[in-house]
Design an enzyme around this catalytic site. Sequence first.
Site, PDB file in Angstrom:
ATOM      1  N   THR A  83      20.313  16.478  -5.280  1.00 16.90           N
ATOM      2  CA  THR A  83      19.872  15.951  -6.572  1.00 16.90           C
ATOM      3  C   THR A  83      19.152  14.625  -6.398  1.00 16.90           C
ATOM      4  O   THR A  83      18.042  14.429  -6.907  1.00 16.90           O
ATOM      5  CB  THR A  83      21.072  15.790  -7.517  1.00 16.90           C
ATOM      6  OG1 THR A  83      21.637  17.076  -7.798  1.00 16.90           O
ATOM      7  CG2 THR A  83      20.651  15.134  -8.819  1.00 16.90           C
TER       8      THR A  83
ATOM      9  N   GLU B  73      26.287   7.324  -5.172  1.00 11.83           N
ATOM     10  CA  GLU B  73      25.489   7.846  -4.067  1.00 11.83           C
ATOM     11  C   GLU B  73      24.142   7.143  -4.056  1.00 11.83           C
ATOM     12  O   GLU B  73      23.525   6.939  -5.104  1.00 11.83           O
ATOM     13  CB  GLU B  73      25.293   9.352  -4.262  1.00 11.83           C
ATOM     14  CG  GLU B  73      24.723  10.054  -3.069  1.00 11.83           C
ATOM     15  CD  GLU B  73      24.923  11.548  -3.205  1.00 11.83           C
ATOM     16  OE1 GLU B  73      26.040  12.025  -2.960  1.00 11.83           O
ATOM     17  OE2 GLU B  73      23.971  12.230  -3.602  1.00 11.83           O
TER      18      GLU B  73
ATOM     19  N   GLY C  72      23.539  20.411  -5.127  1.00 17.20           N
ATOM     20  CA  GLY C  72      24.481  19.475  -4.537  1.00 17.20           C
ATOM     21  C   GLY C  72      24.113  18.051  -4.911  1.00 17.20           C
ATOM     22  O   GLY C  72      23.006  17.766  -5.375  1.00 17.20           O
ATOM     23  N   CYS C  73      25.059  17.136  -4.700  1.00 14.68           N
ATOM     24  CA  CYS C  73      24.810  15.745  -5.097  1.00 14.68           C
ATOM     25  C   CYS C  73      23.701  15.111  -4.263  1.00 14.68           C
ATOM     26  O   CYS C  73      22.795  14.465  -4.814  1.00 14.68           O
ATOM     27  CB  CYS C  73      26.095  14.937  -5.015  1.00 14.68           C
ATOM     28  SG  CYS C  73      26.966  15.046  -3.436  1.00 14.68           S
ATOM     29  N   TYR C  74      23.743  15.283  -2.948  1.00 14.11           N
ATOM     30  CA  TYR C  74      22.677  14.723  -2.115  1.00 14.11           C
ATOM     31  C   TYR C  74      21.316  15.330  -2.476  1.00 14.11           C
ATOM     32  O   TYR C  74      20.330  14.591  -2.640  1.00 14.11           O
ATOM     33  CB  TYR C  74      22.970  14.951  -0.637  1.00 14.11           C
ATOM     34  CG  TYR C  74      24.042  14.083  -0.032  1.00 14.11           C
ATOM     35  CD1 TYR C  74      24.002  12.697  -0.153  1.00 14.11           C
ATOM     36  CD2 TYR C  74      25.087  14.639   0.692  1.00 14.11           C
ATOM     37  CE1 TYR C  74      24.983  11.892   0.424  1.00 14.11           C
ATOM     38  CE2 TYR C  74      26.069  13.846   1.275  1.00 14.11           C
ATOM     39  CZ  TYR C  74      26.016  12.472   1.137  1.00 14.11           C
ATOM     40  OH  TYR C  74      26.977  11.683   1.709  1.00 14.11           O
TER      41      TYR C  74
END
Length: 344
Positions: A153, A242, A149-151
Amino acid sequence: MAPIRIAVLGASGYTGADLVRLALTHPHIEIAALSANAKAGLTMAEVWPHFAPYPDLPRLTLAEEVDWAGVDAVFGCLPHAASAALLATLEGPRIVDLSADFRLKDAGTYAEWYGGAHPAPALLPQAVYGLTEYARDALPGARLVACPGCYPTAVLLAVLPLVEAGLIDPARVSVNALSGVSGAGRGLKEANLFAEVAEAVHPYAIGAHRHMPEIEQEIGLRAGTDVRISFTPHLVPMNRGELVTIAVETRGTVADLRAALQARYTDEPFVHLLPEGVAPSTRMVRGSNHAVLNVFADRLPGRALVIAAIDNLVKGSSGQAIQNLNLMFGLPETAGLTQAPLFP
């Protein structure tokens, strides 16, 4: 070499569209099929006007109607559960899945956090967790890769070197995370309307975000013990980007933490420790596959702040997926991903 023929499932979503954008300039990729069930029959330009200069892109089709003959790899950009249910039926193409379905090693943990039994538990042992910088040895032989997931990462790139070096307490990690609205997906939701998100910051999924067990799993693997973290995400009024600010309890100085990050990432093409005192910002990485990070002393003794920024749709999703594909097929890791960040 012959081009790698890919299919993108879910090309009408943000991650699917960004994957197509990156694939268009990749020197070794040919886009063979694009699916989007709700938009089946339309061209990409009809769904995404910025693809108007590319009339030769395949027309969107139902996922079940994709002709898999000659497809070398498939990118799954579908929602969780739907992704695994479909990908489990495929034979032949190698899979890079951008959903949450294959990130967690334990089917029970998946059921707890995603509200239902795992659609394809037999595939979980095959899945390589595709945080590229930590998965290189496993990617060349992988048939199924689960993109983080982006978070996770952003968080894991910032803290894993410190956990591995024994420089922080893995059970005392607190994350304050900010994400652009594209991280919430393209579906119509009242909370994502312009008037709802503009000029405001919204915490959400407080203490219960689905990326928490993923982060805990990967930190725990390196720490050799179960861990629990504090994680609070916020939606901010920007399209992409992010930034995570991570408070850690240290077992060394800030200089020790910087040295560990520098040693781990000095030869990495996409992960960069900024000069001392320079704070990461989303504008440094927008539209690119780069990640920037740094460490700062907290005014509380024995604590430090580790800050990282990525583009949630590129390094946090589609760019990392292509980075993984490159290594799966023996290509240069940076192929198709050398775009500089977009600013302003």
